[in-house]
Design a protein around this motif. Structure first.
Motif, PDB file in Angstrom:
ATOM      1  N   LYS A  94       0.815  -1.207   0.000  1.00 32.38           N
ATOM      2  CA  LYS A  94       0.000   0.000   0.000  1.00 32.38           C
ATOM      3  C   LYS A  94       0.852   1.262   0.000  1.00 32.38           C
ATOM      4  CE  LYS A  94      -3.909  -2.195   2.351  1.00 32.38           C
ATOM      5  NZ  LYS A  94      -4.817  -2.149   3.520  1.00 32.38           N
ATOM      6  N   ARG A  95       2.131   1.095   0.274  1.00 29.90           N
ATOM      7  CA  ARG A  95       3.060   2.224   0.313  1.00 29.90           C
ATOM      8  C   ARG A  95       4.473   1.684   0.133  1.00 29.90           C
ATOM      9  NH1 ARG A  95       4.036   3.410   6.618  1.00 29.90           N
ATOM     10  NH2 ARG A  95       3.918   1.252   7.325  1.00 29.90           N
ATOM     11  N   PRO A  96       5.412   2.541  -0.270  1.00 28.42           N
ATOM     12  CA  PRO A  96       6.789   2.069  -0.456  1.00 28.42           C
ATOM     13  C   PRO A  96       7.391   1.430   0.789  1.00 28.42           C
ATOM     14  CG  PRO A  96       6.502   4.194  -1.511  1.00 28.42           C
ATOM     15  CD  PRO A  96       5.232   3.927  -0.748  1.00 28.42           C
ATOM     16  N   GLN A  97       6.995   1.896   1.967  1.00 30.23           N
ATOM     17  CA  GLN A  97       7.534   1.321   3.200  1.00 30.23           C
ATOM     18  C   GLN A  97       7.184  -0.156   3.325  1.00 30.23           C
ATOM     19  OE1 GLN A  97       9.678   2.686   5.195  1.00 30.23           O
ATOM     20  NE2 GLN A  97       9.761   0.932   6.589  1.00 30.23           N
ATOM     21  N   ASP A  98       5.990  -0.548   2.822  1.00 28.87           N
ATOM     22  CA  ASP A  98       5.600  -1.959   2.864  1.00 28.87           C
ATOM     23  C   ASP A  98       6.568  -2.800   2.033  1.00 28.87           C
ATOM     24  OD1 ASP A  98       3.429  -1.264   4.417  1.00 28.87           O
ATOM     25  OD2 ASP A  98       2.036  -1.167   2.727  1.00 28.87           O
ATOM     26  N   ALA A  99       6.954  -2.276   0.860  1.00 26.29           N
ATOM     27  CA  ALA A  99       7.895  -2.996   0.002  1.00 26.29           C
ATOM     28  C   ALA A  99       9.269  -3.069   0.658  1.00 26.29           C
ATOM     29  CB  ALA A  99       7.989  -2.317  -1.364  1.00 26.29           C
ATOM     30  N   ARG A 100       9.678  -1.996   1.307  1.00 21.15           N
ATOM     31  CA  ARG A 100      10.980  -1.995   1.980  1.00 21.15           C
ATOM     32  C   ARG A 100      11.003  -3.031   3.098  1.00 21.15           C
ATOM     33  NH1 ARG A 100      12.771   4.007   3.523  1.00 21.15           N
ATOM     34  NH2 ARG A 100      14.699   2.876   4.010  1.00 21.15           N
ATOM     35  N   GLU A 101       9.920  -3.109   3.850  1.00 16.67           N
ATOM     36  CA  GLU A 101       9.855  -4.077   4.934  1.00 16.67           C
ATOM     37  C   GLU A 101       9.858  -5.513   4.413  1.00 16.67           C
ATOM     38  OE1 GLU A 101       6.415  -2.909   7.116  1.00 16.67           O
ATOM     39  OE2 GLU A 101       7.382  -1.160   8.039  1.00 16.67           O
ATOM     40  N   ILE A 104      12.511  -5.094  -0.397  1.00 21.39           N
ATOM     41  CA  ILE A 104      12.696  -4.459  -1.704  1.00 21.39           C
ATOM     42  C   ILE A 104      13.182  -3.030  -1.489  1.00 21.39           C
ATOM     43  CG2 ILE A 104      11.607  -3.760  -3.872  1.00 21.39           C
ATOM     44  CD1 ILE A 104       9.512  -5.915  -3.408  1.00 21.39           C
ATOM     45  N   GLU A 105      14.387  -2.737  -1.939  1.00 27.08           N
ATOM     46  CA  GLU A 105      14.958  -1.398  -1.813  1.00 27.08           C
ATOM     47  C   GLU A 105      15.077  -0.762  -3.195  1.00 27.08           C
ATOM     48  OE1 GLU A 105      16.037   0.618   0.671  1.00 27.08           O
ATOM     49  OE2 GLU A 105      15.371  -0.734   2.260  1.00 27.08           O
ATOM     50  N   THR A 106      14.775   0.531  -3.284  1.00 27.65           N
ATOM     51  CA  THR A 106      14.812   1.242  -4.559  1.00 27.65           C
ATOM     52  C   THR A 106      15.785   2.416  -4.480  1.00 27.65           C
ATOM     53  OG1 THR A 106      12.483   0.681  -4.935  1.00 27.65           O
ATOM     54  CG2 THR A 106      13.436   2.403  -6.320  1.00 27.65           C
ATOM     55  N   VAL A 107      16.626   2.543  -5.506  1.00 31.11           N
ATOM     56  CA  VAL A 107      17.522   3.689  -5.636  1.00 31.11           C
ATOM     57  C   VAL A 107      17.067   4.493  -6.838  1.00 31.11           C
ATOM     58  CG1 VAL A 107      19.891   4.473  -5.985  1.00 31.11           C
ATOM     59  CG2 VAL A 107      19.454   2.406  -4.651  1.00 31.11           C
ATOM     60  N   TYR A 108      16.540   5.681  -6.577  1.00 33.49           N
ATOM     61  CA  TYR A 108      15.989   6.500  -7.650  1.00 33.49           C
ATOM     62  C   TYR A 108      17.078   7.338  -8.313  1.00 33.49           C
ATOM     63  CZ  TYR A 108      11.492   5.198  -5.695  1.00 33.49           C
ATOM     64  OH  TYR A 108      10.413   4.480  -5.240  1.00 33.49           O
ATOM     65  N   GLN A 109      16.747   7.842  -9.499  1.00 32.32           N
ATOM     66  CA  GLN A 109      17.711   8.632 -10.265  1.00 32.32           C
ATOM     67  C   GLN A 109      18.132   9.873  -9.479  1.00 32.32           C
ATOM     68  OE1 GLN A 109      16.439   9.452 -14.253  1.00 32.32           O
ATOM     69  NE2 GLN A 109      18.143  10.788 -14.709  1.00 32.32           N
ATOM     70  N   GLN A 110      17.162  10.492  -8.786  1.00 31.72           N
ATOM     71  CA  GLN A 110      17.498  11.618  -7.917  1.00 31.72           C
ATOM     72  C   GLN A 110      17.930  11.042  -6.572  1.00 31.72           C
ATOM     73  OE1 GLN A 110      14.462  11.322  -9.471  1.00 31.72           O
ATOM     74  NE2 GLN A 110      14.923  12.680 -11.189  1.00 31.72           N
ATOM     75  N   LEU A 111      19.230  10.921  -6.357  1.00 36.12           N
ATOM     76  CA  LEU A 111      19.753  10.213  -5.201  1.00 36.12           C
ATOM     77  C   LEU A 111      19.276  10.836  -3.895  1.00 36.12           C
ATOM     78  CD1 LEU A 111      23.437   9.622  -6.308  1.00 36.12           C
ATOM     79  CD2 LEU A 111      21.512   8.055  -6.463  1.00 36.12           C
ATOM     80  N   GLY A 190      18.319  -4.096   1.571  1.00 36.72           N
ATOM     81  CA  GLY A 190      17.421  -4.815   0.675  1.00 36.72           C
ATOM     82  C   GLY A 190      17.795  -6.276   0.664  1.00 36.72           C
ATOM     83  N   SER A 191      17.156  -7.047   1.526  1.00 39.35           N
ATOM     84  CA  SER A 191      17.571  -8.436   1.710  1.00 39.35           C
ATOM     85  C   SER A 191      17.217  -9.320   0.527  1.00 39.35           C
ATOM     86  CB  SER A 191      16.917  -8.998   2.983  1.00 39.35           C
ATOM     87  OG  SER A 191      15.502  -8.920   2.902  1.00 39.35           O
ATOM     88  N   LYS A 192      16.347  -8.846  -0.369  1.00 41.44           N
ATOM     89  CA  LYS A 192      15.890  -9.698  -1.460  1.00 41.44           C
ATOM     90  C   LYS A 192      16.021  -9.049  -2.834  1.00 41.44           C
ATOM     91  CE  LYS A 192      12.588 -12.080   1.546  1.00 41.44           C
ATOM     92  NZ  LYS A 192      11.171 -12.379   1.808  1.00 41.44           N
ATOM     93  N   VAL A 193      15.575  -7.805  -2.957  1.00 44.44           N
ATOM     94  CA  VAL A 193      15.502  -7.164  -4.272  1.00 44.44           C
ATOM     95  C   VAL A 193      16.043  -5.742  -4.189  1.00 44.44           C
ATOM     96  CG1 VAL A 193      13.962  -6.381  -6.120  1.00 44.44           C
ATOM     97  CG2 VAL A 193      13.468  -8.526  -4.917  1.00 44.44           C
ATOM     98  N   VAL A 194      16.846  -5.359  -5.181  1.00 42.17           N
ATOM     99  CA  VAL A 194      17.330  -3.982  -5.306  1.00 42.17           C
ATOM    100  C   VAL A 194      16.886  -3.458  -6.661  1.00 42.17           C
ATOM    101  CG1 VAL A 194      19.326  -2.457  -5.432  1.00 42.17           C
ATOM    102  CG2 VAL A 194      19.312  -4.362  -3.811  1.00 42.17           C
ATOM    103  N   VAL A 195      16.197  -2.316  -6.667  1.00 43.50           N
ATOM    104  CA  VAL A 195      15.719  -1.680  -7.890  1.00 43.50           C
ATOM    105  C   VAL A 195      16.547  -0.428  -8.149  1.00 43.50           C
ATOM    106  CG1 VAL A 195      13.731  -0.666  -9.071  1.00 43.50           C
ATOM    107  CG2 VAL A 195      13.389  -2.543  -7.449  1.00 43.50           C
ATOM    108  N   LEU A 196      17.133  -0.335  -9.332  1.00 40.66           N
ATOM    109  CA  LEU A 196      17.994   0.793  -9.681  1.00 40.66           C
ATOM    110  C   LEU A 196      17.387   1.558 -10.852  1.00 40.66           C
ATOM    111  CD1 LEU A 196      21.412  -1.091  -9.532  1.00 40.66           C
ATOM    112  CD2 LEU A 196      20.322   0.237  -7.715  1.00 40.66           C
ATOM    113  N   ASP A 197      17.076   2.824 -10.635  1.00 39.88           N
ATOM    114  CA  ASP A 197      16.460   3.667 -11.652  1.00 39.88           C
ATOM    115  C   ASP A 197      17.521   4.565 -12.282  1.00 39.88           C
ATOM    116  OD1 ASP A 197      14.827   5.167 -13.267  1.00 39.88           O
ATOM    117  OD2 ASP A 197      13.829   6.249 -11.643  1.00 39.88           O
ATOM    118  N   GLU A 198      17.921   4.249 -13.515  1.00 41.39           N
ATOM    119  CA  GLU A 198      18.914   5.029 -14.254  1.00 41.39           C
ATOM    120  C   GLU A 198      20.161   5.300 -13.411  1.00 41.39           C
ATOM    121  OE1 GLU A 198      18.738   5.713 -17.335  1.00 41.39           O
ATOM    122  OE2 GLU A 198      16.638   5.634 -17.910  1.00 41.39           O
ATOM    123  N   PRO A 199      20.828   4.251 -12.920  1.00 44.35           N
ATOM    124  CA  PRO A 199      21.956   4.470 -12.010  1.00 44.35           C
ATOM    125  C   PRO A 199      23.189   5.084 -12.650  1.00 44.35           C
ATOM    126  CG  PRO A 199      21.814   2.164 -12.602  1.00 44.35           C
ATOM    127  CD  PRO A 199      20.578   2.829 -13.165  1.00 44.35           C
TER     128      PRO A 199
END
Length: 281
Positions: A94-101, A104-111, A190-199
Motif C-alpha cells: 500500500k506504500r513504499p515502506q511496505d515494500a521496503r519491509e 525491496i529497496e529502490t535507488v531512484y535517479q534523484q539520489l 534490501g535483503s531480497k531485491v534492489v531496484v535501480l532507476d537510471e543508475p
C-alpha cells in the motif's frame, strides 16, 4: 531483415548457461498487472518475473509503462487489478515502506543522499542504531562507531575500493561515488531485491564502469536486481534478461545473447515483433 520480420525467441527468454537460476521460484512476480490513469492506460495486463541472482533490465520508450511497472512492484502505485507475489505468496504493497519491509529497496535517479552528512550516516539514514544499554535507551545516543564499522563492511562486501573513509562527507564525493553510497545502502538493507532507476545517468565512463561492476557484484551476491535504463550498452553489458515495455504492455523478454542492441531497440519501438513460443533463447 525487413520491418515485418518476426524474430524467433521465447517471451520467457533464458540466458544460456544460467538455466539453473530460472529453475527456482521467482522471488518477485507480477501477473496481469493493470493500472489506468483516467483514460490513459499505464499497464495493460503485464507479466513479469524476477529471480534471485539475476539482473533484469526494464527498457522502453517514454510512456511505455516501465516506471509505472516498477512503481507497482515497489509500493508507490497500487495496480487496479492483477497480482504481485514474493516467493510464491501474494503480497499487497500500500506504500513504499511496505515494500521496503518485505526486502525491496529502490535507488531512484534523484539520489536520496544528504551531502552534508558522512557516508555512514547516509547508509543508516532513517535506520540509525543506538548504543547498547541506558546510553541508547534512555539518553538515545547513536552508535556512531558501530554504524561506521558496519557501513565499511557493507561497502567492502560490494568490492568497492574507491571509498575507504566512512566518516567522509558525501558532498566531497564524485557523482559515481555518491551513486555507490546509495546502492550500498540499498544492498545493505534490501535483503531480497534492489531496484535501480537510471543508475548511470549523468556519469562519466569511469564512474559508470564502477556502478556496473557493483551491479554485477550484487547479482553475484545472490540479490535480485531490476535495472531501469535508457543506456543500451550498459543494459547489454549488465543484464541477464531484458524486459521490453511498449505501449503499456510487455513486448517480450530477450537476452543479450539472443538479440543485439539494434534488435532490442527495434522491438522497443515496434519496428520488429517477437514470435511468442518460438524458443531459441
Amino acid at each position: 531483415m525487413s520491418a515485418s520480420t518476426k524474430l524467433p525467441v521465447s517471451v520467457d527468454g533464458i540466458p544460456l548457461g544460467k538455466e539453473h537460476i530460472y529453475a527456482q521460484e521467482p522471488i518477485l512476480s507480477g501477473r496481469n498487472l493493470v493500472i489506468t490513469f483516467g483514460r490513459v492506460v499505464g499497464l495493460d495486463g503485464v507479466n513479469v518475473d524476477l529471480y534471485p541472482g539475476e539482473v533484469l533490465a526494464v527498457i522502453g520508450d517514454n510512456g511505455a509503462g516501465k516506471s509505472t511497472l516498477i512503481k507497482c512492484l515497489t509500493g508507490a502505485y497500487a495496480p487496479d487489478s492483477g497480482e504481485i507475489t514474493m516467493n510464491g505468496q501474494p503480497v499487497t504493497f500500500k506504500r513504499p515502506q511496505d515494500a521496503r519491509e518485505a526486502g525491496i529497496e529502490t535507488v531512484y535517479q534523484q539520489l536520496a543522499v544528504i551531502p552534508a552528512l558522512d557516508i555512514a550516516s547516509n547508509l543508516f539514514l532513517a535506520r540509525e542504531e543506538r548504543r547498547a544499554g541506558p546510553l541508547g535507551s534512555v539518553l538515545r545516543m547513536l552508535d556512531k562507531g558501530g554504524m561506521k564499522k558496519r557501513a565499511g563492511e557493507a561497502v567492502q562486501n560490494l568490492g568497492i575500493q574507491t571509498i575507504q573513509n566512512m566518516g567522509q562527507a558525501v558532498e566531497t564525493l564524485s557523482g559515481g561515488q555518491r551513486q555507490v553510497v546509495a546502492v550500498a545502502r540499498a544492498a545493505a538493507f534490501g535483503s531480497k531485491v534492489v531496484v535501480l532507476d537510471e543508475p548511470t545517468a549523468a556519469l562519466g565512463v569511469k564512474e559508470s564502469g564502477m556502478v556496473l561492476k557493483m551491479i554485477k557484484q550484487l547479482r553475484d551476491n545472490g540479490l535480485a536486481v531490476i535495472l531501469i535504463s535508457h543506456n543500451m550498452p550498459h543494459v547489454w553489458e549488465a543484464a541477464d534478461r531484458i524486459h521490453i515495455q511498449r505501449l503499456g504492455g510487455c513486448a517480450g523478454v530477450i537476452t543479450p545473447q539472443s538479440h543485439d542492441m539494434g534488435e532490442g531497440v527495434a522491438i522497443m519501438t515496434g519496428a520488429k515483433k517477437l514470435t511468442p513460443n518460438d524458443a531459441s533463447a
